[in-house]
Design an enzyme around this catalytic site. Structure first.
Site, short mmCIF file in Angstrom:
data_model
loop_
_atom_site.label_atom_id
_atom_site.label_comp_id
_atom_site.label_asym_id
_atom_site.label_seq_id
_atom_site.Cartn_x
_atom_site.Cartn_y
_atom_site.Cartn_z
N ASN A 192 53.35 37.91 37.23
CA ASN A 192 52.77 39.03 36.47
C ASN A 192 53.80 39.87 35.71
O ASN A 192 53.45 40.64 34.82
CB ASN A 192 51.92 39.93 37.37
CG ASN A 192 50.59 39.31 37.78
OD1 ASN A 192 50.03 39.66 38.82
ND2 ASN A 192 50.07 38.39 36.98
N ASP A 222 40.54 39.39 40.56
CA ASP A 222 40.64 38.88 39.20
C ASP A 222 39.51 39.39 38.31
O ASP A 222 38.39 39.59 38.77
CB ASP A 222 40.60 37.34 39.26
CG ASP A 222 41.19 36.72 38.01
OD1 ASP A 222 41.72 37.44 37.16
OD2 ASP A 222 41.10 35.48 37.88
#
Ligand code: FPP
Length: 243
Positions: A79, A31
């Site tokens: 995503n 991340d």
């Protein structure tokens, strides 16, 4: 590589022997790529490219340390909601990596590559490269690197339950689910950089007794030293598995 070992105050090479216990399986949520790029006034895709290099370096470091399994969360089922340009850039990064992997980790190292996630939605050319990489590294006996692409933990459990229903099961046990989710072992340690402290639908079934390690470092800045710091912390945890 000489690394300062904070425990002994010595300059030491960090090896598997530097730790009293190592996790069998590490899960890593990569991340912070977008924020890393934003800080440099660059497009998010540049952050993902830098993140891909770190993925390569950290998978090799896990292999060097003899970690048996490491799963990298590369693309979640959620995503797809990102702008098409970003999704395409990520898919191209996966392809580029797999095209280069032959001359990189799959031949020089002993890493075994495996993929977890839904195949539906992924292009045929990427699927073919994924299949090829799995076949070519099948006999490798070192670290198994799982790449989670189009992966969601809830979807994984639902799909396991549906498989069991289709097979005629009317009562389902934990063992049934364990043997029908992707064949990823129980996860011992989850690493999440970038200051976020949540699981984000990652390895929900396998993380039941995971230890968590967070850091403010953005993934493209994550170094072997950060991995070692997580392993140092893991070594100190008193794991009781509910007992
Ligand atoms: C989350 O950070 C990261 C992703 C959705 C993509 C992770 C993918 C890579 C690091 C590339 C991996 C490449 C290979 C070859 C395996 P974010 O973009 O949401 O960052 P932000 O929270 O700062 O916006």
């Amino acid at each position: 590589m000489a690394i300062f070992n904070k425990n002994s105050n010595d300059i030491k090479e960090i090896t598997a022997d530097s730790f009293s216990v190592l996790p069998n399986h590490i899960g890593i949520i990569m991340d912070g790529n977008g924020r890393w790029a934003k800080k440099r006034a660059m497009p998010r895709t540049v952050g993902h490219k830098a993140g891909a290099e770190v993925f390569r370096a950290i998978s090799k470091e896990c292999s060097r340390l003899g970690i048996k399994y490491v799963t990298f969360y590369a693309f979640s089922t959620e995503n797809w909601k990102r702008p098409k340009e970003e999704v395409d850039a990520l898919m191209n990064l996966f392809k580029d990596y797999l095209l280069e992997a032959k001359s990189d980790i799959t031949q020089s190292g002993d890493i075994r590559l495996k993929f977890i996630g839904e195949r539906v939605g992924i292009s045929n050319d990427l699927l073919a490269l994924m299949d090829e990489a799995e076949e070519e590294t099948e006999s490798h006996t070192g670290t198994t690197v799982y790449l989670a692409i189009n992966y969601g933990g809830r979807q994984e459990i639902v799909s396991a339950v549906n498989k069991l229903i289709a097979s005629g099961k009317t009562e389902i046990t934990e063992d049934d689910i364990s043997s029908n989710v992707y064949t990823v072992p129980e996860c011992d340690l989850i690493i999440r950089p970038s200051g976020e402290e949540r699981l984000s639908n990652f390895l929900l079934w396998q993380a039941a007794y995971s230890e968590f390690w967070y850091s403010d470092v953005l993934w493209p800045d994550f170094k072997a030293d950060d991995l070692h710091a997580a392993l140092r912390e893991f070594e100190k945890r008193n794991r009781r598995f509910g007992g």
